[in-house]
Enzyme design. Structure first.
Site, PDB file in Angstrom:
ATOM      1  N   GLY A 110      20.741 -10.352  58.541  1.00 47.47           N
ATOM      2  CA  GLY A 110      19.857  -9.332  57.977  1.00 47.47           C
ATOM      3  C   GLY A 110      20.033  -9.066  56.489  1.00 47.47           C
ATOM      4  O   GLY A 110      19.659  -7.996  56.004  1.00 47.47           O
ATOM      5  N   SER A 111      20.581 -10.041  55.748  1.00 47.73           N
ATOM      6  CA  SER A 111      20.730  -9.783  54.304  1.00 47.73           C
ATOM      7  C   SER A 111      19.357  -9.699  53.628  1.00 47.73           C
ATOM      8  O   SER A 111      19.172  -8.919  52.689  1.00 47.73           O
ATOM      9  CB  SER A 111      21.610 -10.846  53.643  1.00 47.73           C
ATOM     10  OG  SER A 111      20.981 -12.100  53.664  1.00 47.73           O
ATOM     11  N   ASN A 112      18.394 -10.478  54.117  1.00 49.77           N
ATOM     12  CA  ASN A 112      17.031 -10.354  53.553  1.00 49.77           C
ATOM     13  C   ASN A 112      16.411  -9.008  53.927  1.00 49.77           C
ATOM     14  O   ASN A 112      15.739  -8.391  53.105  1.00 49.77           O
ATOM     15  CB  ASN A 112      16.142 -11.507  54.028  1.00 49.77           C
ATOM     16  CG  ASN A 112      16.400 -12.773  53.243  1.00 49.77           C
ATOM     17  OD1 ASN A 112      16.002 -12.882  52.089  1.00 49.77           O
ATOM     18  ND2 ASN A 112      17.103 -13.715  53.841  1.00 49.77           N
TER      19      ASN A 112
ATOM     20  N   MET B  26      14.842 -16.516  64.227  1.00 49.11           N
ATOM     21  CA  MET B  26      15.042 -17.913  64.581  1.00 49.11           C
ATOM     22  C   MET B  26      14.365 -18.268  65.908  1.00 49.11           C
ATOM     23  O   MET B  26      14.998 -18.761  66.842  1.00 49.11           O
ATOM     24  CB  MET B  26      16.550 -18.222  64.639  1.00 49.11           C
ATOM     25  CG  MET B  26      17.279 -17.826  63.369  1.00 49.11           C
ATOM     26  SD  MET B  26      16.590 -18.552  61.865  1.00 49.11           S
ATOM     27  CE  MET B  26      17.482 -20.082  61.860  1.00 49.11           C
ATOM     28  N   ARG B  27      13.082 -17.978  65.988  1.00 48.48           N
ATOM     29  CA  ARG B  27      12.303 -18.326  67.174  1.00 48.48           C
ATOM     30  C   ARG B  27      11.013 -19.021  66.742  1.00 48.48           C
ATOM     31  O   ARG B  27      10.396 -18.622  65.748  1.00 48.48           O
ATOM     32  CB  ARG B  27      11.899 -17.060  67.951  1.00 48.48           C
ATOM     33  CG  ARG B  27      13.033 -16.254  68.497  1.00 48.48           C
ATOM     34  CD  ARG B  27      13.654 -16.841  69.728  1.00 48.48           C
ATOM     35  NE  ARG B  27      12.704 -17.135  70.783  1.00 48.48           N
ATOM     36  CZ  ARG B  27      12.951 -17.941  71.807  1.00 48.48           C
ATOM     37  NH1 ARG B  27      14.109 -18.540  71.912  1.00 48.48           N
ATOM     38  NH2 ARG B  27      12.038 -18.163  72.734  1.00 48.48           N
ATOM     39  N   ILE B  28      10.617 -20.026  67.510  1.00 47.97           N
ATOM     40  CA  ILE B  28       9.299 -20.616  67.285  1.00 47.97           C
ATOM     41  C   ILE B  28       8.285 -19.685  67.928  1.00 47.97           C
ATOM     42  O   ILE B  28       8.515 -19.182  69.034  1.00 47.97           O
ATOM     43  CB  ILE B  28       9.219 -22.028  67.906  1.00 47.97           C
ATOM     44  CG1 ILE B  28      10.224 -22.946  67.200  1.00 47.97           C
ATOM     45  CG2 ILE B  28       7.812 -22.586  67.814  1.00 47.97           C
ATOM     46  CD1 ILE B  28      10.389 -24.294  67.871  1.00 47.97           C
TER      47      ILE B  28
ATOM     48  N   SER C  17      11.498 -21.472  50.483  1.00 49.39           N
ATOM     49  CA  SER C  17      10.034 -21.388  50.475  1.00 49.39           C
ATOM     50  C   SER C  17       9.627 -20.093  51.172  1.00 49.39           C
ATOM     51  O   SER C  17      10.200 -19.738  52.209  1.00 49.39           O
ATOM     52  CB  SER C  17       9.408 -22.558  51.239  1.00 49.39           C
ATOM     53  OG  SER C  17       9.866 -23.799  50.722  1.00 49.39           O
TER      54      SER C  17
ATOM     55  N   LEU D 261       6.313 -25.238  63.287  1.00 51.22           N
ATOM     56  CA  LEU D 261       7.657 -24.811  62.916  1.00 51.22           C
ATOM     57  C   LEU D 261       7.792 -24.788  61.384  1.00 51.22           C
ATOM     58  O   LEU D 261       7.607 -25.807  60.724  1.00 51.22           O
ATOM     59  CB  LEU D 261       8.691 -25.776  63.521  1.00 51.22           C
ATOM     60  CG  LEU D 261      10.151 -25.498  63.172  1.00 51.22           C
ATOM     61  CD1 LEU D 261      10.590 -24.155  63.714  1.00 51.22           C
ATOM     62  CD2 LEU D 261      11.035 -26.607  63.695  1.00 51.22           C
ATOM     63  N   ASP D 262       8.098 -23.604  60.862  1.00 47.71           N
ATOM     64  CA  ASP D 262       8.206 -23.401  59.418  1.00 47.71           C
ATOM     65  C   ASP D 262       6.979 -23.945  58.685  1.00 47.71           C
ATOM     66  O   ASP D 262       7.085 -24.497  57.585  1.00 47.71           O
ATOM     67  CB  ASP D 262       9.523 -24.007  58.880  1.00 47.71           C
ATOM     68  CG  ASP D 262      10.733 -23.327  59.499  1.00 47.71           C
ATOM     69  OD1 ASP D 262      10.759 -22.089  59.522  1.00 47.71           O
ATOM     70  OD2 ASP D 262      11.637 -24.026  59.989  1.00 47.71           O
TER      71      ASP D 262
END
Ligand code: GAR
Length: 215
Positions: free
Chosen positions: A12-14, A90-92, A136, A144-145
Site C-alpha cells: 500500500g505504499s502507492n 494483484m488480480r486479473i 506505466s 493483463l496489464d
C-alpha cells in the site's frame, strides 16, 4: 469533490502516496473506500493511519473470478466513484468488471509496457540486461496489464544494484507519478475517449509522455 476507490493487495505504499496527496489538496478528491483482497496486509494499516474506510474481500472465498469481481462491484458501484485506482491490486479482472468501470479504472504497473506484463518485472529487466526499466500508468481493459497508456516513468538500471534496490527506486517514481496522474484526472485534464487517452492543454502530461527519473 471527486470520489476515489482504491484497490490493494499488499504494502500500500502507492495508496499512502495517494492518500497524502488528497489530504494536502494536491488531488481534489477523497478516497471513499479501500478494498483489499488480502487480510493482514500493510496497506490496510496505512488506510487506518489516514482514517480511510477499508474492506477486505478475499478472492479465495468465491467460486469464480466473475463472482469475486461481482462482490467487488457491489461495494464499489453504490459509491458512484469518479475513479477506481488499482494500486498493487494483484488480480486479473473479468470483462464484466472492466466494462462496468470503463473510463474510470486505472492501474500502475512496474515496467515499461508492453514489456513485462504480469509478475517479477524487476527480475526480468535485470536478467535480460535491460538498460532501462520503469513504470506505466494506464486505463484498464480486460487484458493483463493492458489498456491505453497515460504516461510512463523511466530510470537507468545500475547492473551492480540488487533487485530490492531497483524495486525501491521504482517505488519512488510511482509515488511521484501516480498522484499527479490522479490529480489531472480529478481535474478533468485527462480522460478516456473510446480507446484513446485525451489530454487537455492544462495537463502536466501529453500523448506518448515518458519522463526520465534520476532516482
Ligand atoms: C507497485 O510497484 C505496483 O506497480 C505493482 O505492485 C506494487 C505495489 O506496491 N503492481 C503490479 O505489479 C500490477 N500488475 P504498493 O502495494 O506498495 O503500492
Amino acid at each position: 469533490m471527486k470520489k476515489i476507490v482504491v484497490l490493494i493487495s499488499g504494502g500500500g505504499s502507492n495508496l499512502e502516496a495517494i492518500a497524502k496527496a488528497c489530504k494536502i489538496g494536491n488531488i481534489p478528491a477523497s478516497v471513499e473506500l479501500v478494498i483489499s483482497n488480502q487480510t493482514d496486509v500493510k496497506g490496510l494499516e496505512r488506510a487506518k493511519k489516514f482514517h480511510l474506510m477499508s474492506k477486505v474481500i478475499e478472492h479465495q472465498k468465491y467460486n469464480s473470478r466473475e463472482e469475486f469481481d461481482q462482490a467487488l462491484l457491489e461495494q464499489i458501484l453504490p459509491i458512484e466513484p469518479d475513479l477506481v485506482v488499482l494500486a498493487g491490486f494483484m488480480r486479473i479482472l473479468s470483462k464484466d468488471f472492466t466494462d462496468a468501470l470503463s473510463g474510470k479504472l486505472i492501474n500502475i504497473h512496474p515496467s515499461l509496457l508492453p514489456n513485462y506484463p504480469g509478475l517479477n518485472t524487476h527480475k526480468q529487466a535485470i536478467e535480460n540486461g535491460d538498460l532501462m526499466h520503469g513504470i506505466s500508468v494506464h486505463y484498464v481493459n480486460n487484458e493483463l496489464d493492458g489498456g491505453p497508456i497515460i504516461t510512463q516513468g523511466a530510470l537507468k538500471i545500475d547492473p551492480s544494484q540488487s533487485e530490492t534496490k531497483l524495486i525501491n527506486r521504482i517505488h519512488k517514481i510511482e509515488h511521484a507519478v501516480y498522484p499527479k496522474v490522479i490529480a489531472d484526472i480529478a481535474k478533468g485534464y485527462i480522460s478516456l475517449q473510446g480507446d484513446q487517452v485525451k489530454f487537455e492543454s492544462e495537463s502536466y502530461f501529453s500523448p506518448n509522455h515518458m519522463e526520465f527519473f534520476n532516482v
